[in-house]
Design an enzyme around this catalytic site. Structure first.
Site, PDB file in Angstrom:
ATOM      1  N   LYS A  41      57.751  76.092  22.303  1.00 52.83           N
ATOM      2  CA  LYS A  41      59.271  75.921  22.191  1.00 52.83           C
ATOM      3  C   LYS A  41      60.201  75.522  21.809  1.00 52.83           C
ATOM      4  CE  LYS A  41      59.652  76.482  27.180  1.00 52.83           C
ATOM      5  NZ  LYS A  41      60.324  76.517  28.351  1.00 52.83           N
ATOM      6  N   TYR A  74      59.024  87.348  29.356  1.00 51.27           N
ATOM      7  CA  TYR A  74      60.110  86.393  30.535  1.00 51.27           C
ATOM      8  C   TYR A  74      60.679  87.434  31.966  1.00 51.27           C
ATOM      9  CZ  TYR A  74      59.213  81.698  28.644  1.00 51.27           C
ATOM     10  OH  TYR A  74      59.646  79.968  28.338  1.00 51.27           O
ATOM     11  N   ASN A  81      62.661  72.563  27.830  1.00 49.84           N
ATOM     12  CA  ASN A  81      61.337  71.700  28.452  1.00 49.84           C
ATOM     13  C   ASN A  81      60.115  71.856  27.690  1.00 49.84           C
ATOM     14  OD1 ASN A  81      60.547  74.135  29.245  1.00 49.84           O
ATOM     15  ND2 ASN A  81      61.099  73.340  31.188  1.00 49.84           N
ATOM     16  N   HIS A  90      55.654  76.306  27.421  1.00 48.99           N
ATOM     17  CA  HIS A  90      55.339  77.256  27.392  1.00 48.99           C
ATOM     18  C   HIS A  90      53.403  76.515  28.287  1.00 48.99           C
ATOM     19  CE1 HIS A  90      54.660  80.803  29.967  1.00 48.99           C
ATOM     20  NE2 HIS A  90      53.551  80.859  28.809  1.00 48.99           N
ATOM     21  N   GLU A 147      48.549  87.216  29.052  1.00 52.07           N
ATOM     22  CA  GLU A 147      49.476  86.367  27.842  1.00 52.07           C
ATOM     23  C   GLU A 147      49.695  86.558  26.755  1.00 52.07           C
ATOM     24  OE1 GLU A 147      52.421  83.837  31.066  1.00 52.07           O
ATOM     25  OE2 GLU A 147      51.002  82.988  29.555  1.00 52.07           O
TER      26      GLU A 147
HETATM   27  P1  DAT Z   1      57.224  77.005  33.886  1.00 45.77           P
HETATM   28  O1  DAT Z   1      57.754  76.713  32.336  1.00 45.77           O
HETATM   29  O2  DAT Z   1      56.848  75.503  34.443  1.00 45.77           O
HETATM   30  O3  DAT Z   1      56.255  78.218  33.987  1.00 45.77           O
HETATM   31  P2  DAT Z   1      59.035  78.855  35.245  1.00 45.77           P
HETATM   32  O4  DAT Z   1      57.557  79.681  34.786  1.00 45.77           O
HETATM   33  O5  DAT Z   1      58.942  78.587  36.690  1.00 45.77           O
HETATM   34  O6  DAT Z   1      58.785  77.476  34.514  1.00 45.77           O
HETATM   35  O7  DAT Z   1      60.022  78.908  34.596  1.00 45.77           O
HETATM   36  C1  DAT Z   1      60.390  79.768  32.498  1.00 45.77           C
HETATM   37  C2  DAT Z   1      61.241  78.452  32.139  1.00 45.77           C
HETATM   38  O8  DAT Z   1      62.622  78.295  32.617  1.00 45.77           O
HETATM   39  C3  DAT Z   1      60.953  77.407  32.721  1.00 45.77           C
HETATM   40  O9  DAT Z   1      60.089  76.441  32.203  1.00 45.77           O
HETATM   41  C4  DAT Z   1      62.540  76.483  31.935  1.00 45.77           C
HETATM   42  C5  DAT Z   1      63.484  77.748  32.484  1.00 45.77           C
HETATM   43  N1  DAT Z   1      63.611  78.127  33.743  1.00 45.77           N
HETATM   44  C6  DAT Z   1      62.844  77.017  35.304  1.00 45.77           C
HETATM   45  N2  DAT Z   1      63.469  77.722  36.866  1.00 45.77           N
HETATM   46  C7  DAT Z   1      64.854  76.915  36.060  1.00 45.77           C
HETATM   47  C8  DAT Z   1      66.169  76.414  36.591  1.00 45.77           C
HETATM   48  N3  DAT Z   1      66.180  76.520  37.907  1.00 45.77           N
HETATM   49  N4  DAT Z   1      67.154  76.540  35.932  1.00 45.77           N
HETATM   50  C9  DAT Z   1      67.202  76.320  34.308  1.00 45.77           C
HETATM   51  N5  DAT Z   1      65.539  76.561  33.717  1.00 45.77           N
HETATM   52  C10 DAT Z   1      64.720  77.245  34.466  1.00 45.77           C
HETATM   53 MG    MG Z   2      55.699  80.220  33.899  1.00 46.34          MG
END
Ligand code: DAT
Ligand code: MG
Length: 151
Positions: A9, A49, A112, A115, A126
């Site tokens: 990212k 997303y 973080n 992805h 994807e």
């Molecule tokens: P991952 O990236 O571990 O697959 P995800 O698909 O649940 O996680 O969410 C996509 C991204 O969205 C994640 O990398 C960071 C952001 N995100 C997820 N949950 C969040 C939250 N509760 N607060 C802020 N950002 C969040």
């Molecule tokens: Mg995810």
């Protein structure tokens, strides 16, 4: 054989962690089949997303991923999805296991670094969303039989 989409990212690119992150996946033994450096459009970000649309963090997530260039990759291998998720660690860096990318280099969920696809089906979908088929290489790495039991 599974496929997984990995994105370094904008924070990973800006912080000079591209090589570190790719190196960890490469050393794990997975096979890189596609890679590009690109600015993500709002349209692509929204499609990628889509599942998070309507959540409180959605707008921040879209502006983050479109804020600066990313490195996007397709990796292949047995259990590639799970292997990359394990290397990345939990979504929230302070909940991620020590030794994972997110625990080692990040502190905030909204920064973080990476992805990785979360299931084999999403890995295929994807990779197809982010890559044209002519951007993907079909190949085998020398010595792969020492990482993949069946090829
Ligand atoms: P991952 O990236 O571990 O697959 P995800 O698909 O649940 O996680 O969410 C996509 C991204 O969205 C994640 O990398 C960071 C952001 N995100 C997820 N949950 C969040 C939250 N509760 N607060 C802020 N950002 C969040
Ligand atoms: Mg995810």
């Amino acid at each position: 054989m599974e496929r997984t989409l990995v994105i370094v990212k904008p924070d990973g690119v800006q912080r000079g962690l591209v090589g570190e992150i790719i190196g960890r996946i490469e050393r794990r033994g997975l096979r890189l089949i596609g890679m590009k450096f690109m600015q993500v459009s709002p349209e692509l970000a929204a499609r990628h997303y889509a599942i998070h649309k309507g959540k409180p963090f959605y707008d921040g997530l879209i502006s983050y991923i479109t804020s600066s260039p990313v490195v996007v990759m397709a990796w292949e291998g047995p259990k590639a999805v799970e292997a990359v998720r394990q290397l990345m660690g939990a979504t929230n860096p302070t909940a991620a296991a020590p030794g994972t990318i997110r625990a080692d280099f990040a502190v905030e969920i909204g920064r973080n670094l990476t992805h990785g696809s979360d299931s084999p089906d999403n890995g295929l979908a994807e990779v197809a969303l982010w890559f044209q088929s002519n951007e993907l290489a079909s190949w085998q790495r020398d010595g792969e039989c020492w990482v993949f039991e069946k090829n």
